[in-house]
Enzyme design. Structure first.
Site, PDB file in Angstrom:
ATOM      1  N   ASP A   1       0.813  -1.214   0.000  1.00 26.12           N
ATOM      2  CA  ASP A   1       0.000   0.000   0.000  1.00 26.12           C
ATOM      3  C   ASP A   1       0.849   1.268   0.000  1.00 26.12           C
ATOM      4  OD1 ASP A   1      -2.297  -1.642   0.215  1.00 26.12           O
ATOM      5  OD2 ASP A   1      -1.955  -1.788   2.379  1.00 26.12           O
ATOM      6  N   GLU A   2       2.010   1.216  -0.629  1.00 24.64           N
ATOM      7  CA  GLU A   2       2.877   2.398  -0.685  1.00 24.64           C
ATOM      8  C   GLU A   2       2.468   3.334  -1.811  1.00 24.64           C
ATOM      9  OE1 GLU A   2       4.104  -0.692  -1.061  1.00 24.64           O
ATOM     10  OE2 GLU A   2       5.366  -1.141   0.674  1.00 24.64           O
TER      11      GLU A   2
ATOM     12  N   LYS B   1       2.141   2.002  -5.237  1.00 20.30           N
ATOM     13  CA  LYS B   1       2.832   1.496  -6.434  1.00 20.30           C
ATOM     14  C   LYS B   1       2.008   1.751  -7.696  1.00 20.30           C
ATOM     15  CE  LYS B   1       3.101  -2.559  -4.500  1.00 20.30           C
ATOM     16  NZ  LYS B   1       2.816  -2.227  -3.101  1.00 20.30           N
TER      17      LYS B   1
ATOM     18  N   GLY C   1      -4.353  -4.291  -4.234  1.00 17.14           N
ATOM     19  CA  GLY C   1      -5.298  -3.271  -4.671  1.00 17.14           C
ATOM     20  C   GLY C   1      -4.487  -2.071  -5.121  1.00 17.14           C
ATOM     21  N   HIS C   2      -4.301  -1.933  -6.423  1.00 21.69           N
ATOM     22  CA  HIS C   2      -3.483  -0.832  -6.945  1.00 21.69           C
ATOM     23  C   HIS C   2      -4.407   0.286  -7.436  1.00 21.69           C
ATOM     24  CE1 HIS C   2      -0.010  -3.881  -7.623  1.00 21.69           C
ATOM     25  NE2 HIS C   2      -0.119  -3.487  -6.377  1.00 21.69           N
ATOM     26  N   THR C   3      -4.285   1.439  -6.789  1.00 23.02           N
ATOM     27  CA  THR C   3      -5.198   2.544  -7.094  1.00 23.02           C
ATOM     28  C   THR C   3      -4.542   3.511  -8.071  1.00 23.02           C
ATOM     29  OG1 THR C   3      -6.043   2.311  -4.861  1.00 23.02           O
ATOM     30  CG2 THR C   3      -6.623   4.344  -6.013  1.00 23.02           C
TER      31      THR C   3
ATOM     32  N   GLN D   1       2.131  -5.949  -3.100  1.00 17.22           N
ATOM     33  CA  GLN D   1       2.478  -5.983  -1.667  1.00 17.22           C
ATOM     34  C   GLN D   1       3.829  -5.282  -1.408  1.00 17.22           C
ATOM     35  OE1 GLN D   1       1.432  -9.367  -3.007  1.00 17.22           O
ATOM     36  NE2 GLN D   1      -0.598  -8.558  -2.684  1.00 17.22           N
TER      37      GLN D   1
ATOM     38  N   ARG E   1     -10.452  -2.695   4.905  1.00 14.65           N
ATOM     39  CA  ARG E   1     -10.061  -2.681   6.326  1.00 14.65           C
ATOM     40  C   ARG E   1      -9.248  -1.432   6.653  1.00 14.65           C
ATOM     41  NH1 ARG E   1      -6.881  -8.230   7.053  1.00 14.65           N
ATOM     42  NH2 ARG E   1      -6.180  -7.682   4.975  1.00 14.65           N
TER      43      ARG E   1
ATOM     44  N   LEU F   1       3.547  12.294   0.678  1.00 14.64           N
ATOM     45  CA  LEU F   1       4.208  13.315   1.502  1.00 14.64           C
ATOM     46  C   LEU F   1       3.193  14.365   1.950  1.00 14.64           C
ATOM     47  CD1 LEU F   1       7.052  14.121   2.535  1.00 14.64           C
ATOM     48  CD2 LEU F   1       7.201  15.684   0.602  1.00 14.64           C
TER      49      LEU F   1
HETATM   50  P1  IMP Z   1      -2.813 -12.720   1.892  1.00 22.73           P
HETATM   51  O1  IMP Z   1      -1.829 -12.174   0.911  1.00 22.73           O
HETATM   52  O2  IMP Z   1      -4.235 -12.448   1.546  1.00 22.73           O
HETATM   53  O3  IMP Z   1      -2.548 -14.163   2.216  1.00 22.73           O
HETATM   54  O4  IMP Z   1      -2.578 -11.929   3.290  1.00 22.73           O
HETATM   55  C1  IMP Z   1      -1.362 -12.058   4.043  1.00 22.73           C
HETATM   56  C2  IMP Z   1      -0.977 -10.724   4.656  1.00 22.73           C
HETATM   57  O5  IMP Z   1      -0.587  -9.822   3.627  1.00 22.73           O
HETATM   58  C3  IMP Z   1      -2.115 -10.031   5.416  1.00 22.73           C
HETATM   59  O6  IMP Z   1      -1.553  -9.326   6.500  1.00 22.73           O
HETATM   60  C4  IMP Z   1      -2.658  -9.051   4.403  1.00 22.73           C
HETATM   61  O7  IMP Z   1      -3.291  -7.944   5.006  1.00 22.73           O
HETATM   62  C5  IMP Z   1      -1.372  -8.627   3.694  1.00 22.73           C
HETATM   63  N1  IMP Z   1      -1.585  -8.176   2.320  1.00 22.73           N
HETATM   64  C6  IMP Z   1      -1.868  -8.939   1.243  1.00 22.73           C
HETATM   65  N2  IMP Z   1      -1.978  -8.181   0.145  1.00 22.73           N
HETATM   66  C7  IMP Z   1      -1.760  -6.912   0.535  1.00 22.73           C
HETATM   67  C8  IMP Z   1      -1.697  -5.670  -0.158  1.00 22.73           C
HETATM   68  O8  IMP Z   1      -1.863  -5.578  -1.376  1.00 22.73           O
HETATM   69  N3  IMP Z   1      -1.412  -4.577   0.599  1.00 22.73           N
HETATM   70  C9  IMP Z   1      -1.194  -4.652   1.925  1.00 22.73           C
HETATM   71  N4  IMP Z   1      -1.221  -5.783   2.612  1.00 22.73           N
HETATM   72  C10 IMP Z   1      -1.503  -6.918   1.929  1.00 22.73           C
END
Ligand code: IMP
Length: 424
Positions: A13-14, A16, A40-42, A222, A301, A330
């Site tokens: 969620d930086e 990207k 989720g890439h916005t 991620q 969430r 920033l």
């Molecule tokens: P999973 O990838 O759904 O198995 O989740 C494993 C962990 O990675 C959990 O803590 C999720 O919240 C986190 N996670 C998975 N995808 C993302 C993402 O795109 N952004 C932020 N956290 C993520």
């Protein structure tokens, strides 16, 4: 041919999506190399916000070919929904989207098992998209790949074998109804018809493009601290978001990589469970969440929020080989009069040299902070680096010093045009 890898440097969620969209203006190909619809890439263009889960963020530049590599786990339902969403905005993706025939498929039992495991023992806080169970099958060599959709006999056999085992687990461990083989076969054959036009040997395509000197962005999902090998295990995702994952997840050689950019949020966030040394609670956390709209793009969430952690980003730079940073969000810090930054950690009175990745030590760390003055000025309309307030430049410079990485891009808002390039 230069392959430029874009990695998340923290817990995802930086931002990207925004940076990849921006940089894709100047490349031929954007290729996603791992993860699945957990991402989720916005991307915000004008007043319109688009959220992508599987399709690379280069899709909004019409000259760019987008590739979903073999390292991605593809949920056909999520993919079709995304294709439909793009078409509804008038985007022509025909001949612009390629999907690896070797990519593994997310099956209905993966999503179900992900949810049930979390419900019974909600330790990780996954996105519930079936990612872990799909990668488990990939590595236990029972996974179903896109190429298997082509042959009804192979597909039926594989689904049947998988269901024999999964149904036992569903029934005996979780007390759930068994899944029906025929329903799944029908559903996936239907998917096959709809995605067939996009499926190809993407490694072959990409390596030919390399020979033709085409330029390419490799888009990670991620972040490094969610990496299965280098992240805060077990609170991680089940793939390799770090730069090395670009080679295995796309079938391209390491020698093709010429640049690695780390996307770094100007503070830190994390969704799901697990250690977070600079986490804030109460009002401070609420403020950052509100200012930064820190809610998951996939699950909605609320994200956990905290101060910038230079120790963590230094670690990320090491495991990724980050050569330059894009500092995002920033502008979110603009109302603060003082901004703490974590410079390192103490454990049992000793200053740590490296980022520990074991849960026990991470939980006991004491982050060391220094406080920088805030700039108290809106940044969202600034387009030139030299027009940034002096204290914002001071903040960026300090992050560069503490992490050892030069900043190249500064993002001051969600829109494409709210991006400032720093000359290097
Ligand atoms: P999973 O990838 O759904 O198995 O989740 C494993 C962990 O990675 C959990 O803590 C999720 O919240 C986190 N996670 C998975 N995808 C993302 C993402 O795109 N952004 C932020 N956290 C993520």
């Amino acid at each position: 041919m230069p392959v430029h890898v874009i990695v998340g440097s923290q817990w995802g969620d930086e931002g990207k999506g925004k940076i990849v969209d921006h940089l894709s203006e100047n490349v031929d190909i954007v290729a996603r190399y791992q993860g699945g619809a957990n991402a989720g890439h916005t991307v915000v263009i004008g007043q319109q916000e688009y959220i992508l889960h599987l399709i690379p963020s280069g899709i909004f530049n019409e000259n760019v070919i987008c590739v979903i590599g073999n390292g991605v786990v593809v949920d056909p339902a999520a993919l079709l929904e995304e294709i439909e969403m793009l078409r509804s905005f008038g985007l022509d993706i025909k001949k612009r989207l390629l999907i690896s025939h070797n990519a593994h498929l997310i099956m209905p039992y993966h999503k179900l098992l992900d949810r049930l495991r979390e419900e019974q023992n909600s330790r990780i806080g996954t996105t519930g998209r079936g990612i872990g169970p799909a990668y488990i099958d990939k590595f236990s060599r029972t996974g179903i790949r896109i190429v298997d959709l082509l042959d009804r006999e192979v597909l039926c056999k594989k689904i049947k074998t998988n269901l024999e085992e999964k149904n036992k687990v569903l029934k005996q461990i979780y007390g759930e109804e068994e899944l029906q083989v025929d329903d799944i076969i029908e559903q996936y054959q239907e998917f096959d018809k709809l995605i067939d036009e996009f499926v190809t040997d993407t490694s072959f395509y990409l390596n030919n493009a390399l020979k033709e000197n085409k330029t390419m962005l490799a888009e990670g999902a991620q972040g490094a601290l969610l990496d299965i090998d280098h992240g805060t295990y077990p609170y991680v995702t089940s793939s390799n978001p770090t730069s090395g994952g670009a080679c295995t997840g796309l079938g391209i050689p390491p020698t093709a990589i010429t640049k690695i950019t780390g996307i770094v949020k100007a503070y830190t966030t994390r969704v799901g469970n697990g250690p977070f040394p600079t986490e804030l609670f109460g009002e401070e956390s609420d403020l950052l969440r509100r200012w930064g709209n820190e809610f998951g793009a996939t699950t909605g969430r609320p994200r956990r929020c905290g101060w910038f952690d230079a120790m963590l980003v230094r670690y990320s730079a090491r495991v990724n080989g980050i050569q330059e940073m894009a500092i995002t969000k920033l502008d979110v810090l603009s109302d603060l009069s003082e901004i703490p930054v974590c410079t390192g950690y103490r454990l049992n009175g000793k200053i740590l040299k490296t980022f520990p990745t074991d849960e026990k030590r991470l939980d006991k760390l004491e982050p060391m902070y220094e406080t920088l003055p805030g700039w108290k000025q809106t940044l969202t309309e600034i387009t030139q680096y030299s027009d940034l307030p002096e204290r914002a430049i001071q903040y960026i410079t300090r992050l560069e010093e503490l992490t050892g990485i030069p900043a190249r891009i500064i993002s001051v808002g969600a829109r494409r045009d709210q991006t400032v390039f720093k000359d290097v």
